[in-house]
Enzyme design. Structure first.
Site: not given
Ligand code: WQD
Length: 337
Positions: A125, A150, A154
């Site tokens: 990741s 997590y 990785k």
């Molecule tokens: C994306 C953006 C949030 C939810 C995670 C893991 C990563 C991978 C993918 C496994 C961010 C914003 C989110 C919400 C929001 N997983 N957001 N409101 O955090 O980039 O990555 O998932 O491999 O390892 O860390 O993905 O989809 O959670 O967030 O504003 O209700 O959307 O702050 O900027 P993230 P995400």
């Protein structure tokens, strides 16, 4: 050619099983159904007409892993997806993550090192980069220390594989995913978040469908063009295809070293607001959202330099953000109908 896909009934795993079957591979899936359901097998069959062999094994049970490999000596490659993957949960329950994500990996590698030759694809990741210094992020960017548990699993997983490959006949490719989104165009398989979605896109589509009141946007005070955080959203089918290409690279002995690493992204960063606008465009719906404070642990920006993936692995993401979002929305409507 028989390929083992662990976590093969999960979001990325199931899409990869479809692409492997499309390429003529015989697939056997291990999944303990901790974050998916058996109905995904039907979805796969509805797309390809073929049901993969399936065994419900918890990879934390070493004897069960040993027994599996004794019964299946003819496996030519392993794609290892099975892992817990919720960043927030990992902070609350680190030992669940270290046991599930690290012990299981060790037990599988212990079996592979006994084979005359072993090809191993690892689901890593972009989280290992933390907040990288420079955008777009290259594979040789410094890995962040003290990530979430997590993220640590990785990073540790990559080190375990690298150390093991050095002294065994295991060849490996580490695939660092950016943000996988969307669903298969047939809407037969897709993302099945259990409970309240942590990730942005399933939360958006559930809100669009009326299951959630509104989306909370975690911060609009980042140093980005519109103030919201930037990520590299990649269609899950593009991601799945990369796994088949990576496996074929090892099977055809095209790899240049025992362990190769590739970023899997589109190379384009999109902000949260841009993702919201993409949803509104493809669905024709206005998405209710409110700006709230930043989420603990979030980085400002993360998007991939895809030169290695494009020029060495020979893979390039094909789908646009709108196409990926449209597939996610189609899936949401399908599972709620
Ligand atoms: C994306 C953006 C949030 C939810 C995670 C893991 C990563 C991978 C993918 C496994 C961010 C914003 C989110 C919400 C929001 N997983 N957001 N409101 O955090 O980039 O990555 O998932 O491999 O390892 O860390 O993905 O989809 O959670 O967030 O504003 O209700 O959307 O702050 O900027 P993230 P995400």
């Amino acid at each position: 050619m028989k390929v083992l896909v662990t976590g093969g009934l999960g979001f990325i795993g199931s899409h990869t099983v479809v692409e492997l079957q499309n390429e003529g591979f015989e697939v056997i899936v291990i999944d303990n159904l901790s974050n998916t359901s058996l109905s995904v097998l039907d979805g796969i069959q509805n797309i390809t007409g073929k049901v993969p062999q399936y065994e419900n094994i918890d990879l934390r049970e070493k004897e069960r892993v040993q027994d599996f490999f004794k019964r299946h000596q003819d496996i030519s490659g392993v794609i290892h997806f099975a892992a817990s993957k919720a960043v927030g949960e990992s902070v609350e329950n680190p030992l669940l993550y270290y046991e599930n994500n690290v012990s299981a990996l060790v037990y599988i590698l212990q079996q592979l090192q006994q084979k005359p030759e072993a090809n191993f694809i690892f689901s890593s990741s972009c989280t290992v980069y933390g907040q990288a210094e420079k955008m777009p992020i290259t594979e040789d960017a410094a890995l962040q220390q003290a990530l979430s548990p997590y993220g640590n699993t990785k990073a540790i997983g990559e080190e375990i594989i690298t150390d093991t490959a050095k002294v065994t006949n295991i060849n490996a490719i580490l695939l660092r995913y950016f943000n996988p989104i969307g669903s298969h165009p047939t809407a037969e398989i897709g993302e099945l978040p259990l409970g309240i979605p942590q990730n942005l896109v399933p939360f958006i589509t559930q809100t669009g469908f009326g299951l959630r009141k509104e989306l909370a946007v975690y911060g609009d005070d980042y140093p980005t063009p519109d103030g919201t955080a930037v990520r590299d959203y990649i269609h899950v089918v593009d991601l799945a295809k990369a796994h088949v290409i990576a496996l074929q690279r090892l099977l055809n002995k095209k790899n240049k070293s025992k362990v190769e690493t590739f970023n899997l992204g589109t190379g384009t960063g999109s902000s949260v607001l841009e993702v919201i606008h993409s949803f509104e465009k493809v669905s024709g719906k206005k998405l209710p959202f409110k700006i709230v404070g930043r989420r603990e642990g979030d980085v400002t920006s993360a998007y991939a330099n895809t030169d290695e993936a494009n020029n060495v692995l020979g893979w390039k993401a094909q789908s646009t953000l709108d196409e990926a979002m449209a597939s996610a929305w189609k899936w949401e409507q399908k599972i709620r109908s």
